[in-house]
Motif scaffolding. Sequence first.
Motif, PDB file in Angstrom:
ATOM      1  N   GLN A  17       0.830  -1.204   0.000  1.00 47.01           N
ATOM      2  CA  GLN A  17       0.000   0.000   0.000  1.00 47.01           C
ATOM      3  C   GLN A  17       0.866   1.255   0.000  1.00 47.01           C
ATOM      4  OE1 GLN A  17      -3.568   0.054  -0.141  1.00 47.01           O
ATOM      5  NE2 GLN A  17      -3.002  -2.023  -0.770  1.00 47.01           N
ATOM      6  N   GLU A  18       0.269   2.326  -0.460  1.00 46.02           N
ATOM      7  CA  GLU A  18       0.934   3.632  -0.438  1.00 46.02           C
ATOM      8  C   GLU A  18       0.633   4.339   0.876  1.00 46.02           C
ATOM      9  OE1 GLU A  18       0.692   6.473  -3.912  1.00 46.02           O
ATOM     10  OE2 GLU A  18      -0.530   7.595  -2.464  1.00 46.02           O
ATOM     11  N   VAL A  19       1.619   5.021   1.402  1.00 46.39           N
ATOM     12  CA  VAL A  19       1.393   5.841   2.590  1.00 46.39           C
ATOM     13  C   VAL A  19       1.979   7.229   2.365  1.00 46.39           C
ATOM     14  CG1 VAL A  19       1.328   3.938   4.237  1.00 46.39           C
ATOM     15  CG2 VAL A  19       3.500   5.065   3.747  1.00 46.39           C
ATOM     16  N   ILE A  20       1.346   8.182   2.986  1.00 43.77           N
ATOM     17  CA  ILE A  20       1.847   9.558   2.977  1.00 43.77           C
ATOM     18  C   ILE A  20       1.989  10.022   4.416  1.00 43.77           C
ATOM     19  CG2 ILE A  20       1.415  11.946   2.304  1.00 43.77           C
ATOM     20  CD1 ILE A  20      -0.181  10.884  -0.071  1.00 43.77           C
ATOM     21  N   LEU A  21       3.193  10.406   4.755  1.00 42.45           N
ATOM     22  CA  LEU A  21       3.469  10.946   6.079  1.00 42.45           C
ATOM     23  C   LEU A  21       3.565  12.463   5.955  1.00 42.45           C
ATOM     24  CD1 LEU A  21       6.214   8.409   7.245  1.00 42.45           C
ATOM     25  CD2 LEU A  21       3.724   8.162   7.233  1.00 42.45           C
ATOM     26  N   ARG A  22       2.933  13.126   6.891  1.00 44.15           N
ATOM     27  CA  ARG A  22       2.832  14.579   6.787  1.00 44.15           C
ATOM     28  C   ARG A  22       3.589  15.302   7.884  1.00 44.15           C
ATOM     29  NH1 ARG A  22      -1.762  12.643   4.350  1.00 44.15           N
ATOM     30  NH2 ARG A  22      -2.303  13.736   2.423  1.00 44.15           N
ATOM     31  N   CYS A  23       4.096  16.452   7.522  1.00 50.35           N
ATOM     32  CA  CYS A  23       4.904  17.255   8.434  1.00 50.35           C
ATOM     33  C   CYS A  23       4.579  18.721   8.190  1.00 50.35           C
ATOM     34  CB  CYS A  23       6.385  16.983   8.157  1.00 50.35           C
ATOM     35  SG  CYS A  23       7.561  18.095   8.951  1.00 50.35           S
ATOM     36  N   GLN A  64      10.859   4.289  -4.690  1.00 51.53           N
ATOM     37  CA  GLN A  64       9.632   4.074  -3.922  1.00 51.53           C
ATOM     38  C   GLN A  64       9.285   5.282  -3.050  1.00 51.53           C
ATOM     39  OE1 GLN A  64       7.467   1.409  -4.081  1.00 51.53           O
ATOM     40  NE2 GLN A  64       8.741   0.964  -5.858  1.00 51.53           N
ATOM     41  N   PHE A  65      10.249   6.155  -2.849  1.00 50.31           N
ATOM     42  CA  PHE A  65      10.060   7.304  -1.988  1.00 50.31           C
ATOM     43  C   PHE A  65       9.946   8.582  -2.824  1.00 50.31           C
ATOM     44  CE2 PHE A  65      10.919   5.558   2.225  1.00 50.31           C
ATOM     45  CZ  PHE A  65      11.619   4.399   1.936  1.00 50.31           C
ATOM     46  N   SER A  66       9.157   9.503  -2.318  1.00 50.46           N
ATOM     47  CA  SER A  66       9.127  10.834  -2.919  1.00 50.46           C
ATOM     48  C   SER A  66       8.753  11.844  -1.834  1.00 50.46           C
ATOM     49  CB  SER A  66       8.134  10.905  -4.083  1.00 50.46           C
ATOM     50  OG  SER A  66       6.815  10.661  -3.635  1.00 50.46           O
ATOM     51  N   VAL A  67       9.152  13.073  -2.063  1.00 55.52           N
ATOM     52  CA  VAL A  67       8.805  14.146  -1.135  1.00 55.52           C
ATOM     53  C   VAL A  67       8.170  15.281  -1.922  1.00 55.52           C
ATOM     54  CG1 VAL A  67      10.488  13.660   0.685  1.00 55.52           C
ATOM     55  CG2 VAL A  67      11.161  15.071  -1.285  1.00 55.52           C
ATOM     56  N   GLU A  68       7.378  16.034  -1.185  1.00 53.20           N
ATOM     57  CA  GLU A  68       6.662  17.121  -1.834  1.00 53.20           C
ATOM     58  C   GLU A  68       6.352  18.197  -0.803  1.00 53.20           C
ATOM     59  OE1 GLU A  68       2.951  17.376  -4.990  1.00 53.20           O
ATOM     60  OE2 GLU A  68       2.779  16.033  -3.270  1.00 53.20           O
ATOM     61  N   ARG A  69       6.343  19.420  -1.308  1.00 51.16           N
ATOM     62  CA  ARG A  69       5.857  20.522  -0.479  1.00 51.16           C
ATOM     63  C   ARG A  69       4.642  21.079  -1.227  1.00 51.16           C
ATOM     64  NH1 ARG A  69       6.828  23.613   3.845  1.00 51.16           N
ATOM     65  NH2 ARG A  69       7.051  25.866   3.683  1.00 51.16           N
ATOM     66  N   PRO A  70       3.493  20.503  -0.962  1.00 47.33           N
ATOM     67  CA  PRO A  70       2.318  20.812  -1.787  1.00 47.33           C
ATOM     68  C   PRO A  70       1.762  22.217  -1.605  1.00 47.33           C
ATOM     69  CG  PRO A  70       1.713  19.405   0.055  1.00 47.33           C
ATOM     70  CD  PRO A  70       3.211  19.513   0.078  1.00 47.33           C
ATOM     71  N   ASP A  71       2.096  22.821  -0.479  1.00 43.26           N
ATOM     72  CA  ASP A  71       1.635  24.182  -0.237  1.00 43.26           C
ATOM     73  C   ASP A  71       2.687  24.874   0.620  1.00 43.26           C
ATOM     74  OD1 ASP A  71      -0.719  22.561   1.882  1.00 43.26           O
ATOM     75  OD2 ASP A  71       1.227  23.365   2.455  1.00 43.26           O
ATOM     76  N   GLY A  72       2.348  26.024   1.165  1.00 47.09           N
ATOM     77  CA  GLY A  72       3.351  26.777   1.896  1.00 47.09           C
ATOM     78  C   GLY A  72       3.667  26.271   3.283  1.00 47.09           C
ATOM     79  N   ASN A  74       3.001  22.469   4.383  1.00 48.72           N
ATOM     80  CA  ASN A  74       3.197  21.034   4.562  1.00 48.72           C
ATOM     81  C   ASN A  74       4.398  20.510   3.801  1.00 48.72           C
ATOM     82  OD1 ASN A  74       0.692  19.963   6.102  1.00 48.72           O
ATOM     83  ND2 ASN A  74      -0.137  21.367   4.571  1.00 48.72           N
ATOM     84  N   PHE A  75       4.959  19.444   4.345  1.00 49.29           N
ATOM     85  CA  PHE A  75       6.059  18.735   3.690  1.00 49.29           C
ATOM     86  C   PHE A  75       5.744  17.252   3.862  1.00 49.29           C
ATOM     87  CE2 PHE A  75      10.015  17.870   1.925  1.00 49.29           C
ATOM     88  CZ  PHE A  75      10.892  17.211   2.776  1.00 49.29           C
ATOM     89  N   THR A  76       5.652  16.525   2.763  1.00 49.65           N
ATOM     90  CA  THR A  76       5.193  15.142   2.849  1.00 49.65           C
ATOM     91  C   THR A  76       6.232  14.156   2.344  1.00 49.65           C
ATOM     92  OG1 THR A  76       4.154  15.216   0.663  1.00 49.65           O
ATOM     93  CG2 THR A  76       2.791  15.847   2.545  1.00 49.65           C
ATOM     94  N   LEU A  77       6.165  12.965   2.902  1.00 46.35           N
ATOM     95  CA  LEU A  77       6.965  11.835   2.434  1.00 46.35           C
ATOM     96  C   LEU A  77       5.986  10.765   1.978  1.00 46.35           C
ATOM     97  CD1 LEU A  77       9.731  10.285   2.221  1.00 46.35           C
ATOM     98  CD2 LEU A  77       9.243   9.412   4.519  1.00 46.35           C
TER      99      LEU A  77
END
Lengths: 115, 116
Positions: A17-23, A64-72, A74-77
């Motif tokens: 499964q896919e998971v998204i961890l948020r920061c 398998q890993f990616s990171v994103e800063r979808p807005d001003g 949050n930072f996600t893994l």
Amino acid sequence: EPEVTQTPSHQVTQMGQEVILRCVPISNHLYFYWYRQILGQKVEFLVSFYNNEISEKSEIFDDQFSVERPDGSNFTLKIRSTKLEDSAMYFCASSDGREVTDTQYFGPGTRLTVL
Amino acid sequence: AQSVAQPEDQVNVAEGNPLTVKCTYSVSGNPYLFWYVQYPNRGLQFLLKYITGDNLVKGSYGFEAEFNKSQTSFHLKKPSALVSDSALYFCAVRDRRAGNNRKLIWGLGTSLAVNP
């Protein structure tokens, strides 16, 4: 005092499964990081992120890993297809980036359990 | 390979006694050196760091650390331990030569127990 926050505190998922961890990093910080700690092992660097791109990544941080800063804020893994060995505590950190010697400040972590 | 060693899994001290948590490193050149503490269910909390200058660095909550270049060590100390200092302590280093790359390399951690 500003602090790094992470959600969820504990995530249980099935293998594959896919998971998204948020920061949410500290608001005026420019560098963002993910580390992980497998139970009984050392904290390991995964990736650092600056100016909307990855500035450094470790051998662990594969496709398998990616990171994103979808807005001003949050930072996600994202882990696309979790494996049993991805079970670990994942820590997010941020630093202000004003000096090369800046300090990284950490969140409380997300415990990921892959079944 | 770059590495950090914390030779003691656990350190026990009596309240009021001095404490030392040991850290040695194997990183070329003079790395930046850090100590973090982790309380139960909390994140890694910054205590202090050595960048340059005076070998004795003072940090939060009365902690200090001494950089010893010849022994490649950065031991954490406190003159008088408190029960509330009981926690997990991590030493970390960063390669000074890495420029803007800021990866921290970590020790395994030392559990400090301060007994009343």
